[in-house]
Design a protein around this motif. Sequence first.
Motif, PDB file in Angstrom:
ATOM      1  N   ALA A  45       0.849  -1.233   0.008  1.00 31.38           N
ATOM      2  CA  ALA A  45      -0.120  -0.037   0.002  1.00 31.38           C
ATOM      3  C   ALA A  45       0.922   1.243   0.059  1.00 31.38           C
ATOM      4  O   ALA A  45       1.729   1.307   0.814  1.00 31.38           O
ATOM      5  CB  ALA A  45      -1.040  -0.078   1.170  1.00 31.38           C
ATOM      6  N   LYS A  46       0.424   2.319  -0.814  1.00 27.31           N
ATOM      7  CA  LYS A  46       1.220   3.648  -0.778  1.00 27.31           C
ATOM      8  C   LYS A  46       0.910   4.116   0.409  1.00 27.31           C
ATOM      9  O   LYS A  46      -0.310   4.340   1.055  1.00 27.31           O
ATOM     10  CB  LYS A  46       0.700   4.285  -2.046  1.00 27.31           C
ATOM     11  CG  LYS A  46       1.255   5.567  -2.007  1.00 27.31           C
ATOM     12  CD  LYS A  46       0.566   6.347  -3.376  1.00 27.31           C
ATOM     13  CE  LYS A  46       0.952   7.720  -3.240  1.00 27.31           C
ATOM     14  NZ  LYS A  46       0.221   8.525  -4.314  1.00 27.31           N
ATOM     15  N   PRO A  47       2.056   4.807   1.034  1.00 29.80           N
ATOM     16  CA  PRO A  47       2.133   5.466   2.453  1.00 29.80           C
ATOM     17  C   PRO A  47       1.026   6.717   2.246  1.00 29.80           C
ATOM     18  O   PRO A  47       0.953   7.292   1.157  1.00 29.80           O
ATOM     19  CB  PRO A  47       3.462   5.788   2.794  1.00 29.80           C
ATOM     20  CG  PRO A  47       4.271   5.492   1.659  1.00 29.80           C
ATOM     21  CD  PRO A  47       3.370   4.614   0.679  1.00 29.80           C
ATOM     22  N   LYS A  48       0.222   6.772   3.173  1.00 28.36           N
ATOM     23  CA  LYS A  48      -0.673   7.927   3.265  1.00 28.36           C
ATOM     24  C   LYS A  48       0.083   9.225   3.253  1.00 28.36           C
ATOM     25  O   LYS A  48       1.281   9.573   3.951  1.00 28.36           O
ATOM     26  CB  LYS A  48      -1.564   8.019   4.334  1.00 28.36           C
ATOM     27  CG  LYS A  48      -2.605   6.921   4.278  1.00 28.36           C
ATOM     28  CD  LYS A  48      -3.579   6.924   5.277  1.00 28.36           C
ATOM     29  CE  LYS A  48      -4.557   5.671   4.944  1.00 28.36           C
ATOM     30  NZ  LYS A  48      -5.441   5.547   6.300  1.00 28.36           N
ATOM     31  N   SER A  49      -0.267  10.454   2.451  1.00 29.86           N
ATOM     32  CA  SER A  49       0.491  11.726   2.723  1.00 29.86           C
ATOM     33  C   SER A  49      -0.061  12.319   3.834  1.00 29.86           C
ATOM     34  O   SER A  49      -1.226  11.986   4.169  1.00 29.86           O
ATOM     35  CB  SER A  49       0.110  12.646   1.466  1.00 29.86           C
ATOM     36  OG  SER A  49      -1.024  12.993   1.576  1.00 29.86           O
ATOM     37  N   SER A  50       0.510  13.210   4.163  1.00 34.95           N
ATOM     38  CA  SER A  50       0.227  14.200   5.259  1.00 34.95           C
ATOM     39  C   SER A  50      -1.115  14.853   5.206  1.00 34.95           C
ATOM     40  O   SER A  50      -1.792  14.925   6.013  1.00 34.95           O
ATOM     41  CB  SER A  50       1.531  15.168   5.902  1.00 34.95           C
ATOM     42  OG  SER A  50       1.556  15.990   4.661  1.00 34.95           O
ATOM     43  N   ARG A  51      -1.096  15.241   3.984  1.00 36.34           N
ATOM     44  CA  ARG A  51      -2.525  16.080   3.592  1.00 36.34           C
ATOM     45  C   ARG A  51      -3.627  14.871   3.594  1.00 36.34           C
ATOM     46  O   ARG A  51      -4.610  15.351   4.123  1.00 36.34           O
ATOM     47  CB  ARG A  51      -2.433  16.761   2.086  1.00 36.34           C
ATOM     48  CG  ARG A  51      -1.154  17.805   2.190  1.00 36.34           C
ATOM     49  CD  ARG A  51      -0.950  18.567   0.897  1.00 36.34           C
ATOM     50  NE  ARG A  51      -2.129  19.254   0.466  1.00 36.34           N
ATOM     51  CZ  ARG A  51      -2.445  20.345   0.828  1.00 36.34           C
ATOM     52  NH1 ARG A  51      -1.937  21.092   1.663  1.00 36.34           N
ATOM     53  NH2 ARG A  51      -3.643  20.945   0.288  1.00 36.34           N
ATOM     54  N   ARG A  52      -3.400  13.946   2.968  1.00 34.82           N
ATOM     55  CA  ARG A  52      -4.598  12.907   3.209  1.00 34.82           C
ATOM     56  C   ARG A  52      -4.898  12.359   4.773  1.00 34.82           C
ATOM     57  O   ARG A  52      -6.068  12.518   5.041  1.00 34.82           O
ATOM     58  CB  ARG A  52      -4.119  11.579   2.513  1.00 34.82           C
ATOM     59  CG  ARG A  52      -4.927  10.150   2.870  1.00 34.82           C
ATOM     60  CD  ARG A  52      -6.365  10.103   2.199  1.00 34.82           C
ATOM     61  NE  ARG A  52      -6.308  10.428   0.732  1.00 34.82           N
ATOM     62  CZ  ARG A  52      -5.868   9.338  -0.186  1.00 34.82           C
ATOM     63  NH1 ARG A  52      -5.864   8.295   0.125  1.00 34.82           N
ATOM     64  NH2 ARG A  52      -5.820   9.609  -1.502  1.00 34.82           N
ATOM     65  N   ARG A  53      -3.972  12.348   5.569  1.00 30.55           N
ATOM     66  CA  ARG A  53      -4.154  12.273   6.931  1.00 30.55           C
ATOM     67  C   ARG A  53      -4.860  13.206   7.525  1.00 30.55           C
ATOM     68  O   ARG A  53      -6.008  13.142   8.405  1.00 30.55           O
ATOM     69  CB  ARG A  53      -2.767  11.993   7.806  1.00 30.55           C
ATOM     70  CG  ARG A  53      -2.233  10.546   7.651  1.00 30.55           C
ATOM     71  CD  ARG A  53      -0.868  10.364   8.322  1.00 30.55           C
ATOM     72  NE  ARG A  53      -0.188   9.331   8.095  1.00 30.55           N
ATOM     73  CZ  ARG A  53      -0.192   8.038   8.094  1.00 30.55           C
ATOM     74  NH1 ARG A  53      -1.234   7.785   9.018  1.00 30.55           N
ATOM     75  NH2 ARG A  53       0.696   7.163   7.741  1.00 30.55           N
ATOM     76  N   SER A  54      -4.507  14.421   7.284  1.00 30.80           N
ATOM     77  CA  SER A  54      -5.160  15.731   7.766  1.00 30.80           C
ATOM     78  C   SER A  54      -6.712  15.675   7.337  1.00 30.80           C
ATOM     79  O   SER A  54      -7.565  16.028   8.249  1.00 30.80           O
ATOM     80  CB  SER A  54      -4.675  16.887   7.057  1.00 30.80           C
ATOM     81  OG  SER A  54      -3.144  17.382   7.575  1.00 30.80           O
ATOM     82  N   ARG A  55      -7.045  15.406   6.102  1.00 28.56           N
ATOM     83  CA  ARG A  55      -8.438  15.105   5.456  1.00 28.56           C
ATOM     84  C   ARG A  55      -9.351  14.048   6.363  1.00 28.56           C
ATOM     85  O   ARG A  55     -10.244  14.222   6.843  1.00 28.56           O
ATOM     86  CB  ARG A  55      -8.502  14.979   4.152  1.00 28.56           C
ATOM     87  CG  ARG A  55      -7.810  16.270   3.457  1.00 28.56           C
ATOM     88  CD  ARG A  55      -7.922  16.031   1.824  1.00 28.56           C
ATOM     89  NE  ARG A  55      -7.274  16.985   0.980  1.00 28.56           N
ATOM     90  CZ  ARG A  55      -6.333  17.281   0.413  1.00 28.56           C
ATOM     91  NH1 ARG A  55      -5.463  16.490   0.494  1.00 28.56           N
ATOM     92  NH2 ARG A  55      -5.977  18.641  -0.176  1.00 28.56           N
ATOM     93  N   GLU A  56      -8.534  12.940   6.645  1.00 31.33           N
ATOM     94  CA  GLU A  56      -9.120  12.024   7.266  1.00 31.33           C
ATOM     95  C   GLU A  56      -9.489  12.218   8.661  1.00 31.33           C
ATOM     96  O   GLU A  56     -10.677  11.906   9.214  1.00 31.33           O
ATOM     97  CB  GLU A  56      -8.164  10.450   7.417  1.00 31.33           C
ATOM     98  CG  GLU A  56      -8.000   9.825   5.942  1.00 31.33           C
ATOM     99  CD  GLU A  56      -7.052   8.602   6.145  1.00 31.33           C
ATOM    100  OE1 GLU A  56      -6.406   8.683   7.221  1.00 31.33           O
ATOM    101  OE2 GLU A  56      -7.106   8.089   5.219  1.00 31.33           O
TER     102      GLU A  56
END
Length: 155
Positions: A6-17
Amino acid sequence: MTLDVAKPKSSRRRSREFAVQGIYQWLLAGDNVGNIEAFLRESNTSFARADEKLFRAILFGAIKDMKSLQDAIAPHVDRPMDEVSMVEAAVLCVGAYEIISMPETPYPVIINEAIELAKTFGGLDGHKFVNGVLDKLAALVRSEEVSAGRGKRHA
């Protein structure tokens, strides 16, 4: 043989989550946004890998502008907003807030991220609903960007 990594989640994706989780909690319980932020920080070890500035901008901004966001979303929804699942409503609020308030982020990136959030947190076909609503909102709010096809795909 290839490994399915799995591609690691970006910091921006984590923020949105985390923003979706916080807005969901706010919609569900009406808790104070400061308490919600503290809870998310303390209960998630991966919070440190999120883009804090983006998270705070979305969480605090979307909650502050909730009424206007819901008013902007409602014409593009095929049912009353109170019949939209809270998960989908939270994802829509995150996406709508970014489309309306963060013009520096290309609208296709925002919509793609919202689709992924709906797939992660929502029901089976919720991502299709989110996509349709945010596409219509972007066409209205960012008509020049949409018609020029300028949206670049990067989170």
